[in-house]
Write a protein that holds these residues in place. Structure first.
Motif, PDB file in Angstrom:
ATOM      1  N   GLU A  74       3.231  -5.539  -5.709  1.00 51.45           N
ATOM      2  CA  GLU A  74       4.071  -4.586  -5.051  1.00 51.45           C
ATOM      3  C   GLU A  74       4.184  -3.697  -7.349  1.00 51.45           C
ATOM      4  O   GLU A  74       4.121  -4.342  -7.624  1.00 51.45           O
ATOM      5  N   PRO A  75       3.919  -2.766  -6.576  1.00 51.20           N
ATOM      6  CA  PRO A  75       4.304  -1.948  -7.771  1.00 51.20           C
ATOM      7  C   PRO A  75       5.220  -1.492  -7.864  1.00 51.20           C
ATOM      8  O   PRO A  75       6.134  -2.233  -7.325  1.00 51.20           O
ATOM      9  N   LEU A  76       5.549  -1.471  -9.699  1.00 49.79           N
ATOM     10  CA  LEU A  76       6.676  -1.142 -10.442  1.00 49.79           C
ATOM     11  C   LEU A  76       8.146  -0.906  -9.215  1.00 49.79           C
ATOM     12  O   LEU A  76       7.416   0.094  -8.888  1.00 49.79           O
ATOM     13  N   SER A 100      -5.646   0.891  -5.427  1.00 54.04           N
ATOM     14  CA  SER A 100      -5.407   1.172  -6.971  1.00 54.04           C
ATOM     15  C   SER A 100      -4.801   0.584  -7.749  1.00 54.04           C
ATOM     16  O   SER A 100      -3.352   0.304  -7.054  1.00 54.04           O
ATOM     17  N   TYR A 101      -5.198   0.095  -8.301  1.00 59.45           N
ATOM     18  CA  TYR A 101      -4.033  -0.498  -9.443  1.00 59.45           C
ATOM     19  C   TYR A 101      -4.532  -0.062 -10.911  1.00 59.45           C
ATOM     20  O   TYR A 101      -5.514   0.141 -11.380  1.00 59.45           O
ATOM     21  N   ARG A 102      -3.433  -0.745 -11.861  1.00 61.10           N
ATOM     22  CA  ARG A 102      -3.881   0.121 -13.216  1.00 61.10           C
ATOM     23  C   ARG A 102      -3.605  -1.094 -14.695  1.00 61.10           C
ATOM     24  O   ARG A 102      -2.920  -2.671 -14.183  1.00 61.10           O
ATOM     25  N   PHE A 103      -4.582  -1.249 -15.574  1.00 64.41           N
ATOM     26  CA  PHE A 103      -5.322  -2.382 -16.472  1.00 64.41           C
ATOM     27  C   PHE A 103      -5.670  -1.261 -17.734  1.00 64.41           C
ATOM     28  O   PHE A 103      -6.404  -0.825 -17.520  1.00 64.41           O
ATOM     29  N   ALA A 104      -4.761  -2.388 -18.679  1.00 66.16           N
ATOM     30  CA  ALA A 104      -6.456  -1.994 -20.130  1.00 66.16           C
ATOM     31  C   ALA A 104      -6.579  -3.040 -20.844  1.00 66.16           C
ATOM     32  O   ALA A 104      -7.665  -3.247 -20.374  1.00 66.16           O
ATOM     33  N   CYS A 105      -5.864  -4.034 -21.391  1.00 64.90           N
ATOM     34  CA  CYS A 105      -6.251  -4.812 -22.364  1.00 64.90           C
ATOM     35  C   CYS A 105      -6.378  -5.998 -21.969  1.00 64.90           C
ATOM     36  O   CYS A 105      -7.495  -6.746 -22.019  1.00 64.90           O
ATOM     37  N   ASP A 117      -0.991   2.937  -3.879  1.00 65.79           N
ATOM     38  CA  ASP A 117      -1.121   1.315  -4.505  1.00 65.79           C
ATOM     39  C   ASP A 117       0.254   0.252  -5.052  1.00 65.79           C
ATOM     40  O   ASP A 117       1.596   0.730  -5.266  1.00 65.79           O
ATOM     41  N   LEU A 118      -0.764   0.125  -5.895  1.00 63.43           N
ATOM     42  CA  LEU A 118       0.148  -0.653  -7.269  1.00 63.43           C
ATOM     43  C   LEU A 118       0.488   0.337  -8.790  1.00 63.43           C
ATOM     44  O   LEU A 118       0.641   0.156 -10.128  1.00 63.43           O
ATOM     45  N   ARG A 127       0.890  -0.893  -0.258  1.00 61.64           N
ATOM     46  CA  ARG A 127      -0.040  -0.604  -0.197  1.00 61.64           C
ATOM     47  C   ARG A 127       0.717   1.061   0.547  1.00 61.64           C
ATOM     48  O   ARG A 127       1.913   1.161   0.441  1.00 61.64           O
ATOM     49  N   SER A 128      -0.094   2.503  -0.768  1.00 61.75           N
ATOM     50  CA  SER A 128       0.874   3.367  -1.044  1.00 61.75           C
ATOM     51  C   SER A 128       1.326   4.677   0.891  1.00 61.75           C
ATOM     52  O   SER A 128       2.286   4.948   0.661  1.00 61.75           O
ATOM     53  N   SER A 129       0.747   3.618   1.555  1.00 67.64           N
ATOM     54  CA  SER A 129       0.940   4.169   3.158  1.00 67.64           C
ATOM     55  C   SER A 129       2.500   3.967   3.631  1.00 67.64           C
ATOM     56  O   SER A 129       2.584   4.349   4.782  1.00 67.64           O
ATOM     57  N   GLY A 130       3.056   2.626   3.007  1.00 75.22           N
ATOM     58  CA  GLY A 130       3.357   2.335   3.260  1.00 75.22           C
ATOM     59  C   GLY A 130       3.806   0.899   4.259  1.00 75.22           C
ATOM     60  O   GLY A 130       4.860   0.303   5.026  1.00 75.22           O
ATOM     61  N   GLY A 131       2.440   0.311   3.868  1.00 78.63           N
ATOM     62  CA  GLY A 131       1.922  -0.444   4.411  1.00 78.63           C
ATOM     63  C   GLY A 131       2.064  -1.809   3.712  1.00 78.63           C
ATOM     64  O   GLY A 131       2.390  -2.332   2.664  1.00 78.63           O
ATOM     65  N   GLN A 132       0.963  -3.054   4.456  1.00 78.98           N
ATOM     66  CA  GLN A 132       0.993  -3.765   3.767  1.00 78.98           C
ATOM     67  C   GLN A 132      -0.678  -4.001   4.437  1.00 78.98           C
ATOM     68  O   GLN A 132      -1.243  -4.474   5.271  1.00 78.98           O
ATOM     69  N   SER A 133      -1.313  -4.948   2.778  1.00 81.02           N
ATOM     70  CA  SER A 133      -2.648  -5.162   2.981  1.00 81.02           C
ATOM     71  C   SER A 133      -2.557  -6.587   2.724  1.00 81.02           C
ATOM     72  O   SER A 133      -2.086  -7.525   1.970  1.00 81.02           O
ATOM     73  N   VAL A 134      -3.309  -7.876   3.899  1.00 75.97           N
ATOM     74  CA  VAL A 134      -2.732  -8.735   2.848  1.00 75.97           C
ATOM     75  C   VAL A 134      -4.646  -9.473   3.537  1.00 75.97           C
ATOM     76  O   VAL A 134      -5.667  -9.478   4.210  1.00 75.97           O
ATOM     77  N   PHE A 135      -4.965 -10.375   2.250  1.00 78.11           N
ATOM     78  CA  PHE A 135      -6.125 -10.871   1.583  1.00 78.11           C
ATOM     79  C   PHE A 135      -6.535 -12.114   1.670  1.00 78.11           C
ATOM     80  O   PHE A 135      -5.890 -13.039   1.079  1.00 78.11           O
TER      81      PHE A 135
END
Length: 237
Positions: free
Chosen positions: A87-89, A46-51, A97-98, A12-20
């Motif tokens: 994780e994000p690139l 938040s994450y990114r995708f298209a096709c 987030d991602l 997560r962009s807050s610096g922590g992690q979330s577990v699901f």
């Protein structure tokens, strides 16, 4: 719902992690897993995708520390004891987030003179292209780069030197250097021979190893090293 579950750790962009705890399905991709989390567990993710079919590269993320297109990565291939970390690139600023900011990546394309340098007008005849020439073969070798930034995230030189232009930008420069229609040879060689240029590459090969389109940026960078060296000695005469 299936019986099998996947432990998914998301940065997560807050610096922590979330577990699901995510249900496992047949033929499930990493992108499917991320989408399930956002749609069913945490709509703020938040994450990114298209096709979603392995064409655009916008869904690239770090999966268990490896940069990948998540839409083409089956979760069964990357699970470690039923768990996965997403994780994000690497090597790019995180927006949320991602999602990463791609501006530095594209800025380096410009820095490497990775733009077409035309000298003809619409009134001039089209420049001839010899498809069988060695230069054209080199130009074609990297033309399928889709700017996904996987190679950039994989590159340890970028991680240690933020000024380094990176494998994608340098591969683009090599493509244009070998393009008979491009007239920016001097500008390209000057750009890639500077402090952040091709000679910073340590030839570790992560860019080539992880390219989803099976391109070979390391060989392109080696070509730039040869051509910049030749140019240096020619100018020194």
């Amino acid at each position: 719902m299936p019986d099998d579950r996947i432990k998914v750790t998301v940065a997560r962009s807050s610096g922590g992690q979330s577990v699901f705890d995510v249900p496992a399905y047949e033929n499930q991709t990493v992108l499917d897993v991320v989408s399930w989390v956002q749609q069913n567990a945490d709509p703020t993710l938040s994450y990114r995708f298209a096709c979603r079919v392995g064409m655009c590269g916008s869904c690239a993320m770090m999966v268990n520390g490896v940069p990948r297109w998540t839409c083409r990565t089956h979760i069964s291939k990357v699970l470690d004891k039923g768990a996965v970390t997403i994780e994000p690139l690497r090597n790019l600023p995180v927006v949320k987030d991602l999602v990463v900011d791609m501006d530095p990546f594209f800025d380096k394309w410009i820095g490497a003179e990775g733009v077409h340098h035309g000298g003809l007008t619409r009134h001039d005849p089209i420049a001839p292209v010899d498809e069988g020439s060695a230069a054209r073969v080199e130009a074609n070798a990297g033309i399928e780069c889709i700017n996904c930034s996987v190679c950039y995230a994989a590159c340890d030189t970028v991680a240690g030197n933020p000024d380094y232009l990176g494998p994608a930008a340098l591969q683009r420069a090599w493509t244009l250097l070998n393009d008979a229609k491009d007239e920016g040879r001097v500008a390209i060689l000057d750009a890639v021979s500077g402090s952040g240029g091709c000679h910073n590459c340590h030839s570790m090969g992560s860019c080539t190893t992880y390219c989803p389109n099976e391109l070979d940026p390391m060989s392109a960078i080696a070509g730039l090293k040869r051509e910049t060296a030749k140019s240096f000695f020619r100018r020194g005469r």
